[in-house]
Design a protein around this motif. Sequence first.
Motif, short mmCIF file in Angstrom:
data_model
loop_
_atom_site.label_atom_id
_atom_site.label_comp_id
_atom_site.label_asym_id
_atom_site.label_seq_id
_atom_site.Cartn_x
_atom_site.Cartn_y
_atom_site.Cartn_z
N PHE A 273 0.83 -1.20 0.00
CA PHE A 273 0.00 0.00 0.00
C PHE A 273 0.87 1.25 0.00
CE2 PHE A 273 0.64 -0.96 4.51
CZ PHE A 273 1.04 0.27 5.02
N ALA A 274 0.25 2.35 -0.37
CA ALA A 274 0.86 3.67 -0.25
C ALA A 274 -0.13 4.50 0.57
CB ALA A 274 1.08 4.31 -1.61
N ASP A 275 0.33 5.07 1.65
CA ASP A 275 -0.53 5.85 2.55
C ASP A 275 -0.42 7.32 2.18
OD1 ASP A 275 -1.93 7.05 4.57
OD2 ASP A 275 -0.79 6.13 6.20
N LEU A 276 -1.44 7.83 1.50
CA LEU A 276 -1.46 9.24 1.10
C LEU A 276 -2.35 10.06 2.02
CD1 LEU A 276 -1.73 8.78 -2.78
CD2 LEU A 276 0.32 8.87 -1.35
N SER A 277 -2.76 9.49 3.15
CA SER A 277 -3.64 10.18 4.08
C SER A 277 -2.90 11.28 4.84
CB SER A 277 -4.23 9.18 5.09
OG SER A 277 -3.21 8.71 5.96
N ARG A 278 -3.66 12.13 5.50
CA ARG A 278 -3.05 13.21 6.27
C ARG A 278 -2.23 12.69 7.44
NH1 ARG A 278 -7.13 18.27 6.94
NH2 ARG A 278 -6.90 18.87 4.78
N ASN A 279 -2.79 11.75 8.20
CA ASN A 279 -2.10 11.34 9.42
C ASN A 279 -1.05 10.26 9.20
OD1 ASN A 279 -3.56 8.99 9.16
ND2 ASN A 279 -4.81 9.31 10.97
N GLY A 280 -1.06 9.60 8.07
CA GLY A 280 -0.02 8.64 7.75
C GLY A 280 0.08 7.46 8.69
N SER A 281 -1.06 6.94 9.13
CA SER A 281 -1.03 5.85 10.10
C SER A 281 -1.51 4.52 9.53
CB SER A 281 -1.89 6.23 11.31
OG SER A 281 -3.24 6.42 10.91
N LYS A 282 -1.58 4.41 8.25
CA LYS A 282 -2.09 3.19 7.61
C LYS A 282 -1.17 2.00 7.90
CE LYS A 282 -3.97 1.64 3.21
NZ LYS A 282 -4.43 2.11 1.92
N GLN A 283 -1.79 0.87 8.26
CA GLN A 283 -1.03 -0.36 8.51
C GLN A 283 -1.53 -1.53 7.67
OE1 GLN A 283 -1.30 -1.26 12.65
NE2 GLN A 283 -0.17 0.55 13.28
N TYR A 284 -2.71 -1.37 7.11
CA TYR A 284 -3.34 -2.46 6.37
C TYR A 284 -3.64 -2.01 4.95
CZ TYR A 284 -3.84 -4.36 11.02
OH TYR A 284 -3.57 -4.82 12.28
N CYS A 285 -3.69 -2.98 4.04
CA CYS A 285 -3.93 -2.65 2.63
C CYS A 285 -5.37 -2.22 2.38
CB CYS A 285 -3.56 -3.83 1.74
SG CYS A 285 -4.53 -5.33 2.05
N THR A 286 -6.31 -2.80 3.11
CA THR A 286 -7.72 -2.46 2.94
C THR A 286 -8.42 -2.46 4.29
OG1 THR A 286 -8.39 -4.79 2.72
CG2 THR A 286 -7.82 -3.62 0.67
N ARG A 287 -9.62 -1.94 4.31
CA ARG A 287 -10.43 -1.98 5.53
C ARG A 287 -10.76 -3.42 5.91
NH1 ARG A 287 -14.66 3.01 4.80
NH2 ARG A 287 -13.09 4.64 5.01
N THR A 288 -10.89 -4.26 4.91
CA THR A 288 -11.18 -5.67 5.17
C THR A 288 -10.07 -6.31 5.99
OG1 THR A 288 -12.42 -5.84 3.11
CG2 THR A 288 -11.66 -7.90 4.08
N CYS A 289 -8.82 -6.07 5.62
CA CYS A 289 -7.69 -6.63 6.39
C CYS A 289 -7.63 -6.01 7.79
CB CYS A 289 -6.37 -6.40 5.66
SG CYS A 289 -5.97 -7.70 4.48
N ALA A 290 -7.89 -4.72 7.90
CA ALA A 290 -7.89 -4.07 9.22
C ALA A 290 -8.98 -4.66 10.10
CB ALA A 290 -8.08 -2.56 9.06
N HIS A 291 -10.16 -4.88 9.52
CA HIS A 291 -11.27 -5.46 10.28
C HIS A 291 -10.94 -6.90 10.69
CE1 HIS A 291 -15.31 -6.20 11.65
NE2 HIS A 291 -15.39 -7.25 10.85
N ARG A 292 -10.39 -7.66 9.78
CA ARG A 292 -10.02 -9.04 10.08
C ARG A 292 -9.03 -9.09 11.25
NH1 ARG A 292 -8.38 -10.76 4.88
NH2 ARG A 292 -10.58 -10.91 4.38
N ALA A 293 -8.04 -8.21 11.25
CA ALA A 293 -7.06 -8.16 12.34
C ALA A 293 -7.71 -7.73 13.65
CB ALA A 293 -5.91 -7.23 11.97
N SER A 294 -8.63 -6.78 13.56
CA SER A 294 -9.33 -6.31 14.76
C SER A 294 -10.17 -7.42 15.37
CB SER A 294 -10.21 -5.12 14.38
OG SER A 294 -10.97 -4.70 15.47
N VAL A 295 -10.87 -8.16 14.54
CA VAL A 295 -11.69 -9.28 15.03
C VAL A 295 -10.81 -10.35 15.65
CG1 VAL A 295 -13.19 -11.18 14.27
CG2 VAL A 295 -13.63 -8.85 13.48
N ALA A 296 -9.69 -10.67 15.01
CA ALA A 296 -8.78 -11.68 15.55
C ALA A 296 -8.22 -11.25 16.91
CB ALA A 296 -7.64 -11.94 14.57
N ALA A 297 -7.87 -9.97 17.03
CA ALA A 297 -7.36 -9.47 18.31
C ALA A 297 -8.44 -9.52 19.38
CB ALA A 297 -6.84 -8.04 18.14
N TYR A 298 -9.65 -9.16 19.03
CA TYR A 298 -10.77 -9.22 19.97
C TYR A 298 -11.01 -10.65 20.45
CZ TYR A 298 -15.54 -9.13 21.74
OH TYR A 298 -16.65 -9.28 22.53
#
Length: 185
Positions: free
Chosen positions: A153-178
């Motif tokens: 991924f390339a993080d072009l956001s203002r805060n530059g805090s992207k860690q996942y390629c998509t929201r799906t991957c971020a959600h999957r990681a969040s569910v696994a952590a929970y």
Amino acid sequence: MDTCNRPSAVQTAVDLANTLRPVKGDDTLETVEQLQAFLDTHPAAADRTGPRLTRTDLAEVRELRDTVRAVLERASTDAAGAAALINDGLRHNRATPALRHDHDRWWTEVTSDTDRCAAHLAATTLSALATVITTLGPARLGVCAGPTCRATFADLSRNGSKQYCTRTCAHRASVAAYRSRNNPR
């Protein structure tokens, strides 16, 4: 080119790298037809001139994909190594900057003096990644933090805090952590 006005070139670089999914073993850039489909769906790559695509074009673009993927994988941990890959790729494809003017606005565009598909794509993608590194920093390029995903991924956001390629991957990681917090073994 700057990332504010040509984010499609940055996305083209990411999409090119992600035609290979090493964890899953998927490769969507195995045929000339798949290469044509990739070029048809990426406006930043559509400026390609030249004859019909060949297996040589495919091999050269696949080699470029390896370079682009390596840049995205290394930039946040080895910026000098990523820069060397970009410089070598641009030099190999005879890419040079050109100053352009249109509607009272100046910008630089990196172009190749050859009509080879890979050379044009290299000028577009590698210069876009170089621009991200110089304007936002090398940490803005990366690989998904999802344990079963190696997409880039390339993080072009203002805060530059992207860690996942998509929201799906971020959600999957969040569910696994929970689940791991709430289901002690």
